[in-house]
Design an enzyme around this catalytic site. Structure first.
Site, PDB file in Angstrom:
ATOM      1  N   GLU A 236       0.856  -1.177   0.000  1.00 51.05           N
ATOM      2  CA  GLU A 236       0.000   0.000   0.000  1.00 51.05           C
ATOM      3  C   GLU A 236       0.897   1.234   0.000  1.00 51.05           C
ATOM      4  O   GLU A 236       2.027   1.187   0.502  1.00 51.05           O
ATOM      5  CB  GLU A 236      -0.911   0.051   1.225  1.00 51.05           C
ATOM      6  CG  GLU A 236      -1.893  -1.110   1.340  1.00 51.05           C
ATOM      7  CD  GLU A 236      -3.081  -1.009   0.403  1.00 51.05           C
ATOM      8  OE1 GLU A 236      -3.200   0.031  -0.290  1.00 51.05           O
ATOM      9  OE2 GLU A 236      -3.887  -1.962   0.363  1.00 51.05           O
ATOM     10  N   CYS A 237       0.381   2.340  -0.534  1.00 50.47           N
ATOM     11  CA  CYS A 237       1.174   3.551  -0.567  1.00 50.47           C
ATOM     12  C   CYS A 237       1.169   4.278   0.771  1.00 50.47           C
ATOM     13  O   CYS A 237       1.977   5.173   0.996  1.00 50.47           O
ATOM     14  CB  CYS A 237       0.681   4.483  -1.666  1.00 50.47           C
ATOM     15  SG  CYS A 237      -0.975   5.156  -1.378  1.00 50.47           S
ATOM     16  N   GLY A 238       0.243   3.910   1.645  1.00 49.65           N
ATOM     17  CA  GLY A 238       0.144   4.564   2.948  1.00 49.65           C
ATOM     18  C   GLY A 238      -1.196   5.215   3.180  1.00 49.65           C
ATOM     19  O   GLY A 238      -1.576   5.493   4.318  1.00 49.65           O
TER      20      GLY A 238
END
Length: 241
Positions: A236-238
């Protein structure tokens, strides 16, 4: 119970367990109709203009006739096909489009001048903080979001298979995943039935499309999101942690 205040803390009035039981396998249209009815103000769609995002927009704008702000994070590193699609959909739906990006930087060249060459190779978490996480949180705050919609599906990756329809984010905003229970096949069936336009990269081996320098085609048998940040260990990118 409807929410009409501008305080995300009011989401505590919702029984998330009961909502998740009721809507766990509901059609996205029914989930979005609930959102429209119960969150008359402060509902925002976040969109990367992947196909699942566009299905949600189509239901809101065409079927429910309830336009909501659509937030797009311009990382300055999108594929040109993605930016062209954003323009087409803005015109087609008359989108209430809200674009957020890194402050005071308008080009890839300016981004490189400030943060160095290929920041994603040196520190991908910092790259995502600058281009996605900070603009997202700033945008949700400026739009007075009480609830925000995502285009995540459970079958996109193993890390998403237990995702609920209704969640709370770190700021206690309601986070709604209306298409979570659908499969990839169901998304594309909707696209075919309603003639929804989509990013041509989806037909070229990119089931999930992110930033051009760090998105690769996906091989048969891989998760849809396997081409995102390949080799970094990130899932996930965050934004969705």
């Amino acid at each position: 119970m409807s929410l009409s205040t501008d305080s995300p803390s009011q989401t505590a009035n919702f029984d998330l367990e009961a909502l998740n039981q009721k809507y766990d396998t509901a059609h996205p249209r029914d989930i979005l109709a609930w959102c429209v009815e119960n969150i008359p103000t402060g509902l925002v769609q976040t969109s990367a203009f992947n196909v699942d995002d566009i299905v949600i927009t189509d239901i809101l704008y065409r079927e429910l006739k309830h336009p909501v702000p659509v937030m797009f994070l311009d990382t300055l590193h999108h594929f040109p096909q993605t930016l062209e699609l954003v323009g087409k959909l803005k015109e087609q739906y008359n989108l209430d489009l809200k674009i957020y990006k890194t402050p005071d930087i308008d080009t890839r060249e300016a981004f490189t001048a400030k943060h160095g060459e290929a920041l994603w190779d040196k520190d991908i978490s910092q790259f995502h903080q600058i281009t996605k996480i900070e603009p997202l949180q700033r945008g949700l705050a400026e739009l007075n979001a009480i609830a925000w919609l995502t285009g995540r599906r459970r079958d996109q990756a193993n890390t998403r298979q237990y995702m609920n329809i209704f969640e709370l984010d770190g700021k206690q905003r309601l986070k709604v995943n209306p298409i979570a229970s659908w499969t990839r096949k169901e998304t594309w069936a909707y696209v075919a039935e309603h003639k929804v336009i989509y990013n041509p990269l989806h037909d070229q081996g990119y089931p999930s499309i992110g930033d051009e320098p760090i998105t690769t085609p996906v091989a048969e048998g891989e998760d849809e999101r396997a081409g995102r940040w390949r080799g970094t260990g990130k899932t996930e990118c965050g934004i969705h942690i």
